[in-house]
Design a protein around this motif. Structure first.
Motif, PDB file in Angstrom:
ATOM      1  N   LYS A 232       0.709  -1.171  -0.093  1.00 52.41           N
ATOM      2  CA  LYS A 232       0.155   0.003  -0.036  1.00 52.41           C
ATOM      3  C   LYS A 232       0.825   1.367   0.047  1.00 52.41           C
ATOM      4  CE  LYS A 232      -3.943   1.484   2.687  1.00 52.41           C
ATOM      5  NZ  LYS A 232      -3.847   2.490   3.705  1.00 52.41           N
ATOM      6  N   GLU A 233       1.730   1.159   0.737  1.00 52.37           N
ATOM      7  CA  GLU A 233       2.861   2.404   0.906  1.00 52.37           C
ATOM      8  C   GLU A 233       3.370   2.589  -0.521  1.00 52.37           C
ATOM      9  OE1 GLU A 233       5.315   2.588   4.418  1.00 52.37           O
ATOM     10  OE2 GLU A 233       6.795   4.060   3.357  1.00 52.37           O
ATOM     11  N   SER A 235       2.574   1.761  -3.555  1.00 51.49           N
ATOM     12  CA  SER A 235       1.610   2.576  -4.454  1.00 51.49           C
ATOM     13  C   SER A 235       1.365   3.962  -3.984  1.00 51.49           C
ATOM     14  CB  SER A 235       0.011   1.631  -4.712  1.00 51.49           C
ATOM     15  OG  SER A 235      -0.743   2.335  -5.000  1.00 51.49           O
ATOM     16  N   GLU A 236       0.788   4.085  -2.878  1.00 53.61           N
ATOM     17  CA  GLU A 236       0.518   5.691  -2.749  1.00 53.61           C
ATOM     18  C   GLU A 236       1.780   6.609  -2.726  1.00 53.61           C
ATOM     19  OE1 GLU A 236      -2.834   4.370   0.761  1.00 53.61           O
ATOM     20  OE2 GLU A 236      -1.025   4.967   1.467  1.00 53.61           O
ATOM     21  N   LYS A 237       3.135   5.969  -2.366  1.00 53.27           N
ATOM     22  CA  LYS A 237       4.005   7.143  -2.262  1.00 53.27           C
ATOM     23  C   LYS A 237       4.477   7.199  -3.769  1.00 53.27           C
ATOM     24  CE  LYS A 237       5.284   7.736   2.343  1.00 53.27           C
ATOM     25  NZ  LYS A 237       5.988   6.828   3.248  1.00 53.27           N
ATOM     26  N   ARG A 239       2.820   7.164  -6.404  1.00 53.89           N
ATOM     27  CA  ARG A 239       1.762   8.236  -7.026  1.00 53.89           C
ATOM     28  C   ARG A 239       1.889   9.506  -6.625  1.00 53.89           C
ATOM     29  NH1 ARG A 239      -2.013   4.375  -9.421  1.00 53.89           N
ATOM     30  NH2 ARG A 239      -1.842   2.234  -8.357  1.00 53.89           N
ATOM     31  N   GLN A 240       2.155   9.651  -5.324  1.00 54.66           N
ATOM     32  CA  GLN A 240       2.328  10.808  -4.516  1.00 54.66           C
ATOM     33  C   GLN A 240       3.642  11.667  -5.290  1.00 54.66           C
ATOM     34  OE1 GLN A 240       2.636  10.533  -0.289  1.00 54.66           O
ATOM     35  NE2 GLN A 240       3.745  12.657  -0.266  1.00 54.66           N
ATOM     36  N   THR A 272      -5.807   0.082  -3.927  1.00 50.81           N
ATOM     37  CA  THR A 272      -4.342   0.631  -4.097  1.00 50.81           C
ATOM     38  C   THR A 272      -3.694   0.243  -5.271  1.00 50.81           C
ATOM     39  OG1 THR A 272      -3.659  -1.015  -2.620  1.00 50.81           O
ATOM     40  CG2 THR A 272      -3.785   0.934  -1.781  1.00 50.81           C
TER      41      THR A 272
END
Ligand code: 1CP
Length: 356
Positions: A232-233, A235-237, A239-240, A272
């Motif tokens: 999850k981290e 994917s999120e980071k 994209r960010q 995610t």
């Protein structure tokens, strides 16, 4: 940073499918499509060792293109290995013929963590970025180029186990014996993975696959705590970071091989990753029922199907599409293609998928 200009893309089927858009033909690519079942790959490997191929952009690019020249595939995947990250973190990784990767000095206990370095990815793994950029040019827009990484738990397990294993007991012991230090190691690896994927997109990767190949060793609790958290981290980071740098996002595929149905469901419903890769043990009809209507599914023909007759391969490929449905679907095997797979079987598989 300004993005590099590349030739116009002629086949965007996989990108459309990954975004959940309807496609006129089902896209297919094959895990380990550049590999030992191809005589032209064997030819290159007889002259160069495995990591030299990875580290030499002209060779990595040539090998990446080999399956694209031979077959009507809808995506290419950059030739490399998931273990380039442990290498960049300071561990020795040798590719032993007939055995696979071996790490002669694995991380035995937490006191060994000081041996790990936080690499400068843009510099230490620049060769992967250079191979991606060169390959994007050489592809001439024929099909998209996939970048990839191992996920944190899979890389951690190789770093502790020291190579492949049917049980991964040393690595699993860490999760109970040293939970805090396990998280410390997973976080170190995750930080590198994030930099690495961002670099691959900047270099020209149009889709990213995260291989959690060792999810099969984790029950639901361990998956949630030691795998999903970091997937999850990542994917999120990623994209960010891309957003912050004004670089268009790319679709992301998670492939947690051997994860339980519960773990797969949690990952799918977390949204995610756009795409969830499935191994061959997962029933496509049950997957569609349990994982929700948003997720795009990828997979999952048993690689050993490719030892059946061509007629049987075509029938089974068509049947697989029938079970998954034609939208929100990317055809693939349920794991990497075996080294002694007959080439004609690969042609039959692609023919079967494209005929639907
Ligand atoms: O001598 C050789 O040529 C070695 C064979 C080989 C090849 C062709 C290895 C050793 N790696 C690769 C390339 C590779 N590895 C690719 C290339 C791109 C493509 O798909 O065409 C990719 C995506 C990988 C990723 C990889 N390496 C994974 C994740 C996928 C999976 O199989 O689950 C894993 C687990 C590895 C480790 C690895 N590298 C090589 C082997 C034999 C293994 C598995 C060892 C084991 O744990 O048993």
């Amino acid at each position: 940073m300004a993005q590099i200009e590349f030739p116009e893309l002629k086949n965007d089927l996989i990108l459309k499918a990954a975004k959940g858009e309807p496609v006129e033909r089902i896209p297919i690519w094959i895990m380990r499509q550049a590999g030992r079942y191809l005589p032209e790959f064997q030819e290159i490997r007889s002259k160069h060792d495995f990591f030299s191929v990875c580290q030499t952009p002209a060779l990595a690019s040539e090998v990446t293109l080999q399956p694209i020249k031979r077959f009507d595939l809808d995506a290419s995947i950059i030739f490399s290995d998931i273990l380039v990250i442990p290498q960049a973190m300071g561990l020795i990784v040798e590719m032993v013929p007939g055995t696979g990767p071996v790490l002669p000095q694995p991380i035995k206990d937490p006191s060994d963590l000081i041996r790990l370095i936080q690499p400068n990815v843009e510099k230490d793994l620049k060769y992967v970025g250079d191979a991606i950029t060169l390959t994007r040019h050489k592809l001439e827009g024929k099909v998209p180029l996939i970048g990839f990484t191992g996920a944190a738990w899979t890389l951690m397990s190789y770093m502790i186990q020291g190579g492949g294993s049917s049980t991964m007991t040393k690595a699993r012991q860490w999760l109970y014996k040293y939970p805090e230090e396990s998280h410390k190691l997973l976080q170190m690896i995750t930080d590198v993975i994030i930099d690495y994927l961002v670099m691959q997109v900047k270099a020209g990767a149009q889709l990213l696959q995260v291989f959690e190949s060792h999810a099969d060793f984790l029950n639901d609790e361990l998956f949630d705590n030691y795998s999903f958290k970091y997937l999850k981290e990542i994917s999120e980071k990623v994209r960010q970071r891309l957003k912050e740098e004004n670089i268009p996002e790319v679709p992301m595929i998670a492939f947690p091989k051997g994860a339980t149905m519960n773990s797969l469901e949690i990952l799918a419903k977390s949204k995610t990753y756009e795409v969830l890769g499935l191994d061959w043990t997962v029933n496509p009809i049950e997957a569609r029922k349990r994982f929700g209507s948003d997720i795009v599914l990828q997979g999952n023909l048993d690689p050993c199907t490719l030892y059946a007759s061509e007629e049987e391969i075509i029938n089974r490929s068509k049947n697989m599409v029938k079970m998954f449905g034609k939208t929100r679907y990317i055809a693939n095997l349920g794991h990497g293609i075996q080294p002694d797979t007959p080439i004609a079987s690969v042609t039959a598989l692609i023919k079967g998928i494209h005929s639907v």
